[in-house]
Scaffold this motif. Structure first.
Motif, PDB file in Angstrom:
ATOM      1  N   ILE A  56       9.573 -83.772 -28.685  1.00 47.61           N
ATOM      2  CA  ILE A  56      10.584 -84.835 -28.672  1.00 47.61           C
ATOM      3  C   ILE A  56      11.033 -85.111 -30.097  1.00 47.61           C
ATOM      4  O   ILE A  56      10.321 -84.831 -31.055  1.00 47.61           O
ATOM      5  CB  ILE A  56      10.050 -86.162 -28.082  1.00 47.61           C
ATOM      6  N   SER A  57      12.231 -85.672 -30.213  1.00 52.93           N
ATOM      7  CA  SER A  57      12.601 -86.318 -31.452  1.00 52.93           C
ATOM      8  C   SER A  57      12.181 -87.785 -31.316  1.00 52.93           C
ATOM      9  O   SER A  57      11.628 -88.205 -30.296  1.00 52.93           O
ATOM     10  CB  SER A  57      14.099 -86.189 -31.694  1.00 52.93           C
ATOM     11  N   ARG A  58      12.475 -88.566 -32.335  1.00 48.94           N
ATOM     12  CA  ARG A  58      12.077 -89.980 -32.412  1.00 48.94           C
ATOM     13  C   ARG A  58      12.424 -90.751 -31.128  1.00 48.94           C
ATOM     14  O   ARG A  58      13.550 -90.702 -30.650  1.00 48.94           O
ATOM     15  CB  ARG A  58      12.855 -90.575 -33.593  1.00 48.94           C
TER      16      ARG A  58
ATOM     17  N   GLN B 140      14.243 -80.751 -39.383  1.00 43.04           N
ATOM     18  CA  GLN B 140      13.806 -79.441 -39.847  1.00 43.04           C
ATOM     19  C   GLN B 140      14.998 -78.752 -40.495  1.00 43.04           C
ATOM     20  O   GLN B 140      16.118 -78.867 -40.005  1.00 43.04           O
ATOM     21  CB  GLN B 140      13.304 -78.576 -38.678  1.00 43.04           C
TER      22      GLN B 140
ATOM     23  N   MET C 239      15.294 -76.553 -29.696  1.00 46.64           N
ATOM     24  CA  MET C 239      15.892 -77.692 -30.382  1.00 46.64           C
ATOM     25  C   MET C 239      17.290 -77.344 -30.878  1.00 46.64           C
ATOM     26  O   MET C 239      18.196 -78.176 -30.848  1.00 46.64           O
ATOM     27  CB  MET C 239      15.004 -78.158 -31.540  1.00 46.64           C
TER      28      MET C 239
ATOM     29  N   ILE D  61      13.031 -87.647 -39.056  1.00 45.43           N
ATOM     30  CA  ILE D  61      12.227 -86.433 -39.099  1.00 45.43           C
ATOM     31  C   ILE D  61      13.114 -85.302 -38.619  1.00 45.43           C
ATOM     32  O   ILE D  61      13.766 -85.410 -37.574  1.00 45.43           O
ATOM     33  CB  ILE D  61      10.934 -86.556 -38.273  1.00 45.43           C
TER      34      ILE D  61
ATOM     35  N   ASP E  25      15.028 -83.928 -35.283  1.00 44.34           N
ATOM     36  CA  ASP E  25      14.371 -82.760 -34.703  1.00 44.34           C
ATOM     37  C   ASP E  25      12.925 -83.154 -34.408  1.00 44.34           C
ATOM     38  O   ASP E  25      12.441 -84.174 -34.907  1.00 44.34           O
ATOM     39  CB  ASP E  25      14.437 -81.588 -35.703  1.00 44.34           C
ATOM     40  N   THR E  26      12.273 -82.349 -33.614  1.00 43.99           N
ATOM     41  CA  THR E  26      10.874 -82.667 -33.324  1.00 43.99           C
ATOM     42  C   THR E  26      10.013 -82.528 -34.575  1.00 43.99           C
ATOM     43  O   THR E  26      10.320 -81.710 -35.449  1.00 43.99           O
ATOM     44  CB  THR E  26      10.327 -81.762 -32.206  1.00 43.99           C
TER      45      THR E  26
END
Lengths: 222, 199
Positions: B133-135, A166, A180, A164, B15-16
């Motif tokens: 958070i990310s994974r 962006q 981030m 996941i 990324d989150t």
């Protein structure tokens, strides 16, 4: 050197990151159990034929407000193998920075012609394409005046690859202060779409965004 | 780093997923692995279970908007992967991958009890995505299982092993045994999480 698990970073000025980021160093997986940590997502051909075009809610509806863009790229593993038939789930805010999500209480303007939801599959060469409205930036922390820069969310699953991420946009004033982006440091540029000619497509801007699936899981069964 | 390693492409950063993962992408078939899609004939072999619990933050509050993904072996302890394709113990009605989004942070996942295999106690790998958070990844086990003591993952976390073991609730729901497993993302009682990039 003895390998160690990572300590995850906490995004500066991100309250949720502070509340939810594990504080302990991540544990290493014993070799005997390593394969059990490699989820294999079955192929899910659940896209609908119009979902690659997020600039409209349906093929016979008008274009949403804002700048229509095309995003294309190839999904590969770190060894360069294209990931075929991977599912990309895409979501983004509208031109005004609002998500059509029941939990977005920002009060920003909704657009009757914009859902901000898309699903596409990569082809046999790992390539994907979708259209979207260039998303608006929005004020994420009114108390300290911090904005979230323009971004498009993408979730990629296929085989033993899972990501996941962006996609951000080049030269945006809010990129530098994003929590981030700060955690990514110099690697942040990998998450920025590269502008290219629209090449006759019915959009105003076009971006290439090649995706590389990191980690050992993505290549575990190669 | 070896020469081969230096030829690897640089990975896209995780990324989150942010707070607005689309509910539109929910898939009921991934929230109940005991059967194939509704209305079709097809039942996974094994003991149906319900795994329920809460995802909690550093202050003990529910972590709303969490995405949970589950990965497990079938009732005979076999993972469905490219390596096991064609294996006689494959269950055609069980692939082992589940996903749900919890609006509140409390979750409930219906599946079958995974089998033990290859020196491993029954277990389910859980991947968590959420805002902030990310994974992150952990692996859970089932209480009162004789094989837990010898499992290499439980042994590897030492005194933290109880934090990875779901409690058998002692009651059934919809004909399924109920297990309870809370995930504490940070702070006191933090669940052990695993690093599948560095391992």
């Amino acid at each position: 050197m003895t390998p160690q698990g990572r300590i995850l970073g906490i995004g500066p000025t991100d309250n949720t990151s502070d509340q939810r980021t594990p504080r302990q160093r991540l544990r290493l997986i014993p070799e005997q159990a390593r394969s059990s940590f490699v989820p294999v997502v079955p192929a899910r051909f659940i896209t609908r034929s119009h979902e690659w075009d997020m600039t409209r809610t349906a093929p016979d509806r008008p274009r949403a407000a804002g700048v229509p863009i095309e995003v294309t790229g190839t999904v590969r593993t770190q060894s360069g193998r294209p990931l075929a038939n991977a599912l990309l789930e895409i979501w983004s805010a509208n031109h005004y920075g609002r998500y059509r999500h029941v939990e977005d209480h920002s009060g920003l303007k909704l657009d009757e012609n914009h859902l901000g939801l898309g699903r596409v599959l990569t082809d046999e060469d790992g390539r994907y394409k979708f259209w979207a409205i260039s998303p608006g930036a929005y004020l994420a922390r009114p108390d300290i005046g911090r904005w979230r820069p323009k971004h498009i969310h993408m979730s990629i699953s296929g085989g033993s690859s899972r990501l996941i991420t962006q996609m951000y946009f080049p030269d945006e004033p809010n990129n530098a202060a994003d929590p981030m982006a700060i955690l990514m440091g110099g690697a942040f540029e990998r998450n920025i779409g590269k502008p290219r000619d629209v090449a006759g497509a019915d959009v105003d801007e076009a971006f290439d965004f090649d995706i590389v699936m990191g980690g050992r899981n993505a290549t575990f069964f190669e | 780093m070896s020469d081969a390693a230096s030829n690897l492409l640089a990975p896209t950063n995780e990324d989150t997923c942010g707070p607005y993962f689309p509910i539109y992408f929910a898939d009921p078939a991934l929230e109940d692995l005991t059967r194939v899609d509704p209305g079709l004939v097809g039942q996974a072999a094994g003991t149906p279970i319900i795994l329920r619990g809460r995802v909690l933050d550093r202050h003990g509050e529910l972590a709303n908007g969490a995405i949970l993904e589950f990965w497990q072996a079938n009732a005979k302890g076999l993972y469905r992967t490219p390596e096991t394709e064609g294996h006689p113990d494959i269950d055609p009605w069980f692939h082992g991958y589940g996903r749900l989004r919890s609006a509140s942070g409390a979750y409930e996942f219906k599946t079958i009890l995974p089998g033990a295999t290859d020196g491993r106690a029954p277990h389910i790998t859980i991947t968590i995505f959420s805002d902030g958070i990310s994974r992150i990844v952990t692996q859970m086990f089932f209480s009162d299982h004789a094989g837990n003591d010898a499992d290499p993952v439980l042994q590897s976390v030492g005194d933290d092993a109880p934090k990875l073991i779901a409690r058998h609730d002692g009651r059934t729901a919809s004909g399924a045994e109920v297990y309870v497993f809370d995930i504490i993302m940070a702070g006191a009682g933090e669940t052990p999480f695993f690093d599948d990039l560095e391992s």
